[in-house]
Design a protein around this motif. Structure first.
Motif, PDB file in Angstrom:
ATOM      1  N   VAL A 121     -42.835 -50.480   8.250  1.00 31.93           N
ATOM      2  CA  VAL A 121     -41.928 -49.401   7.859  1.00 31.93           C
ATOM      3  C   VAL A 121     -42.623 -48.465   6.881  1.00 31.93           C
ATOM      4  N   GLN A 122     -43.308 -49.045   5.903  1.00 36.57           N
ATOM      5  CA  GLN A 122     -44.001 -48.231   4.915  1.00 36.57           C
ATOM      6  C   GLN A 122     -45.093 -47.380   5.572  1.00 36.57           C
ATOM      7  N   ALA A 123     -45.854 -47.992   6.482  1.00 37.82           N
ATOM      8  CA  ALA A 123     -46.913 -47.251   7.178  1.00 37.82           C
ATOM      9  C   ALA A 123     -46.318 -46.135   8.030  1.00 37.82           C
ATOM     10  N   ARG A 124     -45.252 -46.420   8.738  1.00 39.57           N
ATOM     11  CA  ARG A 124     -44.624 -45.423   9.604  1.00 39.57           C
ATOM     12  C   ARG A 124     -44.111 -44.238   8.781  1.00 39.57           C
ATOM     13  N   GLU A 125     -43.487 -44.512   7.660  1.00 42.08           N
ATOM     14  CA  GLU A 125     -42.981 -43.430   6.814  1.00 42.08           C
ATOM     15  C   GLU A 125     -44.130 -42.561   6.295  1.00 42.08           C
ATOM     16  N   ALA A 126     -45.244 -43.186   5.964  1.00 35.43           N
ATOM     17  CA  ALA A 126     -46.402 -42.436   5.472  1.00 35.43           C
ATOM     18  C   ALA A 126     -46.983 -41.557   6.577  1.00 35.43           C
ATOM     19  N   ILE A 127     -47.055 -42.098   7.790  1.00 32.77           N
ATOM     20  CA  ILE A 127     -47.597 -41.336   8.920  1.00 32.77           C
ATOM     21  C   ILE A 127     -46.699 -40.154   9.255  1.00 32.77           C
ATOM     22  N   LEU A 128     -45.392 -40.382   9.289  1.00 29.97           N
ATOM     23  CA  LEU A 128     -44.456 -39.297   9.600  1.00 29.97           C
ATOM     24  C   LEU A 128     -44.483 -38.222   8.516  1.00 29.97           C
ATOM     25  N   ALA A 129     -44.610 -38.646   7.267  1.00 28.62           N
ATOM     26  CA  ALA A 129     -44.664 -37.681   6.174  1.00 28.62           C
ATOM     27  C   ALA A 129     -45.909 -36.805   6.263  1.00 28.62           C
ATOM     28  N   ALA A 130     -46.953 -37.320   6.901  1.00 28.87           N
ATOM     29  CA  ALA A 130     -48.201 -36.566   7.055  1.00 28.87           C
ATOM     30  C   ALA A 130     -48.226 -35.741   8.334  1.00 28.87           C
ATOM     31  N   GLY A 131     -47.126 -35.704   9.066  1.00 27.35           N
ATOM     32  CA  GLY A 131     -47.049 -34.882  10.266  1.00 27.35           C
ATOM     33  C   GLY A 131     -46.943 -35.664  11.554  1.00 27.35           C
ATOM     34  N   GLY A 132     -47.067 -36.973  11.480  1.00 25.07           N
ATOM     35  CA  GLY A 132     -46.918 -37.799  12.673  1.00 25.07           C
ATOM     36  C   GLY A 132     -48.191 -37.921  13.490  1.00 25.07           C
ATOM     37  N   PRO A 200     -50.491 -54.948  28.629  1.00 28.36           N
ATOM     38  CA  PRO A 200     -49.619 -55.954  29.252  1.00 28.36           C
ATOM     39  C   PRO A 200     -48.282 -56.162  28.550  1.00 28.36           C
ATOM     40  N   HIS A 201     -48.203 -55.877  27.251  1.00 29.14           N
ATOM     41  CA  HIS A 201     -46.951 -56.077  26.522  1.00 29.14           C
ATOM     42  C   HIS A 201     -46.147 -54.783  26.393  1.00 29.14           C
ATOM     43  N   ARG A 202     -46.636 -53.727  27.086  1.00 37.31           N
ATOM     44  CA  ARG A 202     -45.944 -52.432  27.103  1.00 37.31           C
ATOM     45  C   ARG A 202     -45.625 -51.937  25.689  1.00 37.31           C
ATOM     46  N   VAL A 203     -46.575 -52.007  24.818  1.00 32.43           N
ATOM     47  CA  VAL A 203     -46.396 -51.590  23.432  1.00 32.43           C
ATOM     48  C   VAL A 203     -46.319 -50.064  23.365  1.00 32.43           C
ATOM     49  N   SER A 204     -45.369 -49.569  22.608  1.00 32.46           N
ATOM     50  CA  SER A 204     -45.192 -48.125  22.454  1.00 32.46           C
ATOM     51  C   SER A 204     -45.079 -47.787  20.969  1.00 32.46           C
ATOM     52  N   ILE A 205     -45.553 -46.593  20.599  1.00 34.40           N
ATOM     53  CA  ILE A 205     -45.446 -46.152  19.203  1.00 34.40           C
ATOM     54  C   ILE A 205     -44.795 -44.766  19.136  1.00 34.40           C
ATOM     55  N   ARG A 206     -43.827 -44.518  19.996  1.00 36.14           N
ATOM     56  CA  ARG A 206     -43.132 -43.225  19.992  1.00 36.14           C
ATOM     57  C   ARG A 206     -42.522 -42.933  18.627  1.00 36.14           C
ATOM     58  N   GLU A 207     -42.225 -43.966  17.865  1.00 37.65           N
ATOM     59  CA  GLU A 207     -41.605 -43.768  16.560  1.00 37.65           C
ATOM     60  C   GLU A 207     -42.532 -43.073  15.556  1.00 37.65           C
ATOM     61  N   LEU A 208     -43.800 -42.913  15.910  1.00 40.19           N
ATOM     62  CA  LEU A 208     -44.747 -42.258  15.002  1.00 40.19           C
ATOM     63  C   LEU A 208     -44.829 -40.752  15.227  1.00 40.19           C
ATOM     64  N   PHE A 209     -44.022 -40.196  16.121  1.00 36.64           N
ATOM     65  CA  PHE A 209     -44.078 -38.765  16.418  1.00 36.64           C
ATOM     66  C   PHE A 209     -42.882 -38.041  15.814  1.00 36.64           C
ATOM     67  N   VAL A 210     -43.156 -36.951  15.135  1.00 37.69           N
ATOM     68  CA  VAL A 210     -42.084 -36.110  14.596  1.00 37.69           C
ATOM     69  C   VAL A 210     -41.366 -35.400  15.738  1.00 37.69           C
ATOM     70  N   THR A 211     -42.148 -34.847  16.667  1.00 34.47           N
ATOM     71  CA  THR A 211     -41.640 -34.238  17.896  1.00 34.47           C
ATOM     72  C   THR A 211     -42.019 -35.161  19.043  1.00 34.47           C
ATOM     73  N   PRO A 212     -41.131 -35.421  20.006  1.00 29.58           N
ATOM     74  CA  PRO A 212     -41.514 -36.279  21.137  1.00 29.58           C
ATOM     75  C   PRO A 212     -42.840 -35.811  21.728  1.00 29.58           C
ATOM     76  N   PRO A 213     -43.753 -36.730  22.007  1.00 30.99           N
ATOM     77  CA  PRO A 213     -45.113 -36.337  22.414  1.00 30.99           C
ATOM     78  C   PRO A 213     -45.163 -35.429  23.636  1.00 30.99           C
ATOM     79  N   GLU A 214     -44.220 -35.603  24.578  1.00 32.30           N
ATOM     80  CA  GLU A 214     -44.239 -34.751  25.765  1.00 32.30           C
ATOM     81  C   GLU A 214     -43.735 -33.337  25.467  1.00 32.30           C
ATOM     82  N   GLU A 215     -43.077 -33.158  24.310  1.00 34.08           N
ATOM     83  CA  GLU A 215     -42.580 -31.840  23.921  1.00 34.08           C
ATOM     84  C   GLU A 215     -43.493 -31.136  22.921  1.00 34.08           C
ATOM     85  N   GLU A 216     -44.389 -31.890  22.311  1.00 31.58           N
ATOM     86  CA  GLU A 216     -45.300 -31.334  21.301  1.00 31.58           C
ATOM     87  C   GLU A 216     -46.192 -30.262  21.926  1.00 31.58           C
ATOM     88  N   ARG A 217     -46.348 -29.133  21.232  1.00 33.01           N
ATOM     89  CA  ARG A 217     -47.178 -28.044  21.743  1.00 33.01           C
ATOM     90  C   ARG A 217     -48.332 -27.688  20.802  1.00 33.01           C
TER      91      ARG A 217
END
Length: 658
Positions: A121-132, A200-217
């Protein structure tokens, strides 16, 4: 040997005894690290990225070693800076690095750490605060694309057809540094084939994006006219890519595969460094080469050799191995450390080990950049890397072999090897008089503006520290007069690159202290008059930045803020202090009060085991983007400073007493 630690004859005697005891302890500790065949190889640690990429490589190929993964996860958690910014930094006490943090978070999640765990949680908040995660660098976004975390448009267009480009093209492999060539060739295959990780474990980190990655420009920086122009070319090339004939792409992939196979380098790995090895391995997975294939098995073995298993249960992956470099400097530290026959035998075994590793064939990519009459004669940084011998390592080894031969009364013993090494190095002198680490004239700055090069590390231009080391080799080898023109051009280059405050930049060590030592040692050994104003200006700078405790220190912050040159937030370090002392000794300042205070600092921070230690990263892999911690730097450099001081200040003392 009077100074703050001595008062009268009794104090002087005690100071001498303390120095001798410290040298004896350091010598025995260093000898204890020598391998049976005579060489040294200390740990070479970086930031979290290499270890994180190792974990993700296992998930890319669906070849997960759960025990190793668990040990690496312990390491990644241990180096998270929860007490500072919550993420991961590029170097000890540095600022949060978004790319490093994204990879470490992704690797820990792949290893099974829950997203709601406090450290995550702490790492994720730091990453998002820096722009994701969208603000991560190109290499990170390519990794994320292979795991389907970002669209491929988030990555630059790097077609595998690059390997077919004629040499006259402005963008060509031969115009890039060796590490860029080795990395880029397999990486272009992964990008062109739109590699897809097994995950194999279908790991995703979408929670690290401020804007959904497919919408980011806004994945790419548009600062600067050259960068904007390259982005336009990048977009046009993407439009043309569907028109590339299938046969041409197939031929390019085959050429890339042949290029990698030719340079595999056995279990020492493609390029001798982690990124090319892991991309080559993933390329083989992508091409369907089976695990049983010797090429794939050998590549994996090379990667596994980089893993360090610590007694505390942690494991991490080194970016490469440094045996030639560590062995050369360890010998230097031991030359005057005493210890009698045992030390002399250890030194001779180390010289024999080094002498056997000179590259003397024509496999080097550099061969296109030097006259045909120049034969290879360098040494690699690693155990073996025949395509890419290193000028810096070659300079140190050649100089030491020449000196050792003379000490043995056998100047002819290594004469041919030394002469060949010097000829090769001089053949790689750049047009501006300086020397790079691997190539000549690898300085086309526009290449660092292409979208792929947001790290700014595609080139290997001449640098002050390597140039100083070549002067050292020319001076100690006895080849100075024969190459007087090369010496003059290099000295002129160094005079032009001196900073206004008197220091020199350090490309391969942190930073101005390392650069200034490297240059002053070289200048003195080719006979430059150390009384000249420009050299005295460097000495004045060294004296000015000495800390109150007698030591010297400098952080990697100086690569971002040059005005901090020679400072370390008030904190001295053993290796920085040793570099400053060795610089002073090179120009005749061994008897200066500052030197005595520096020696006292080293005596005071020596550990019980006989060596020295500090948590800082003490060298850049690439300034401003990637840093290293050479564990050997706090082992041999302080010891060398002590032995050199004793040699200069007490020259009449019998060697046997040492």
């Amino acid at each position: 040997m009077r100074g703050p630690a001595s008062a009268g004859h009794g104090g002087e005697a005690r100071a001498e005894a303390r120095l001798d005891a410290a040298i004896d302890a350091g010598r025995e500790a260093l000898l204890g690290h020598q391998q049976d065949d005579g060489h040294w190889c200390f740990e070479l640690e970086s930031d979290a990225t290499i270890t994180a990429e190792y974990i993700l490589m296992m998930h890319f190929a669906d070849e997960i070693d759960t025990d190793l993964q668990a040990r690496m996860a312990v390491y990644l958690r241990a180096i998270q800076r929860r007490d500072r910014h919550g993420g991961w930094d590029q170097y000890h006490d540095g600022a949060l690095d978004i790319s490093c943090s994204v990879k470490a978070y992704f690797a820990l999640k792949a290893a099974g750490d829950a997203a709601d765990a406090p450290h995550m949680v702490q790492a994720r908040e730091a990453i998002l605060a820096a722009g994701g995660a969208a603000r991560a660098n190109v290499f990170t976004r390519i990794l994320l694309a292979t795991f389907e975390q970002v669209p491929w448009r988030a990555t630059p267009f790097v077609p595998v057809e690059l390997i077919l480009f004629p040499r006259w093209m402005p963008v060509h492999l031969d115009k890039m540094a060796y590490w860029a060539r080795s990395t880029l060739v397999p990486l272009t295959v992964l990008c062109s084939m739109r590699a897809k990780a097994a995950n194999p474990h279908r790991v995703s980190i979408r929670e690290l994006f401020v804007t959904p990655p497919e919408e980011e420009r806004r994945y790419f920086s548009t600062q600067g006219l050259v960068r904007k122009a390259f982005l336009v070319v990048d977009r046009l090339a993407r439009c043309i890519e569907p028109m590339i004939p299938a046969g041409l792409r197939r031929r390019a992939i085959e050429r890339a595969q042949a290029w990698c196979v030719e340079r595999m380098n056995g279990e020492d790995g493609l390029g001798g460094i982690f990124p090319p090895m892991v991309y080559w391995y993933e390329m083989m997975v992508l091409l369907g080469i089976p695990k049983s294939d010797p090429r794939r098995a050998t590549c994996l073995a090379a990667i596994r050799k980089l893993v360090v298993h610590r007694p505390d249960g942690m494991a991490y992956c080194q970016p490469c191995l440094s045996p030639v470099w560590d062995t050369a400097w360890s010998i230097m530290a031991l030359q005057h450390a005493g210890g009698g026959e045992r030390t002399r035998d250890a030194i001779q075994r180390a010289y024999d080990w080094l002498a056997q590793r000179q590259v003397q064939d024509l496999r080097g990519d550099w061969a296109d950049h030097v006259p045909a009459t120049v034969q290879p004669g360098g040494w690699a940084f690693q155990y073996a890397n025949p395509y890419y011998p290193d000028i810096d390592d070659s300079a140190v080894v050649a100089a030491m072999l020449a000196v050792h031969g003379r000490r043995l009364g056998q100047p002819e013993r290594y004469a041919q090897q030394v002469e060949r090494a010097v000829e090769w190095m001089v053949g790689l002198q750049s047009r501006n008089g300086g020397f790079g680490a691997f190539d000549a004239n690898c300085d086309r700055e526009y290449l660092n503006r292409i979208p792929f090069a947001d790290h700014g590390a595609l080139l290997d231009p001449p640098t002050e520290d390597v140039s100083g080391r070549v002067l050292l080799a020319l001076g100690l080898s006895g080849e100075r007069a024969r190459h007087a023109d090369a010496v003059a051009r290099c000295v002129d280059y160094l005079r032009r690159t001196q900073r206004a405050d008197g220091s020199w930049w350090g490309r391969w060590g942190t930073n101005y202290l390392y650069g200034t030592w490297s240059v002053l040692a070289g200048l003195a050994l080719v006979g430059e008059d150390v009384r000249q104003p420009y050299i005295r200006k460097a000495v004045d700078w060294l004296l000015r930045v000495q800390n109150a405790d007698g030591g010297w220190g400098e952080t990697n912050d100086t690569y971002f803020a040059p005005h901090l040159a020679g400072t370390n937030g008030g904190e001295s370090t053993p290796n920085c202090t040793a570099w400053a002392l060795l610089a002073l000794f090179a120009v005749g300042e061994a008897h200066a009060p500052a030197a005595r205070r520096g020696i006292d600092y080293l005596l005071g921070c020596q550990q019980k085991g006989g060596l020295w230690w500090h948590p800082s990263h003490n060298a850049p892999g690439f300034p401003r983007i990637y840093y290293l911690k050479y564990h050997g730097y706090t082992a041999y450099f302080p010891l060398w400073a002590l032995t050199r001081y004793r040699q200069l200040v007490k020259p009449a003392l019998p060697r046997a007493a040492h």
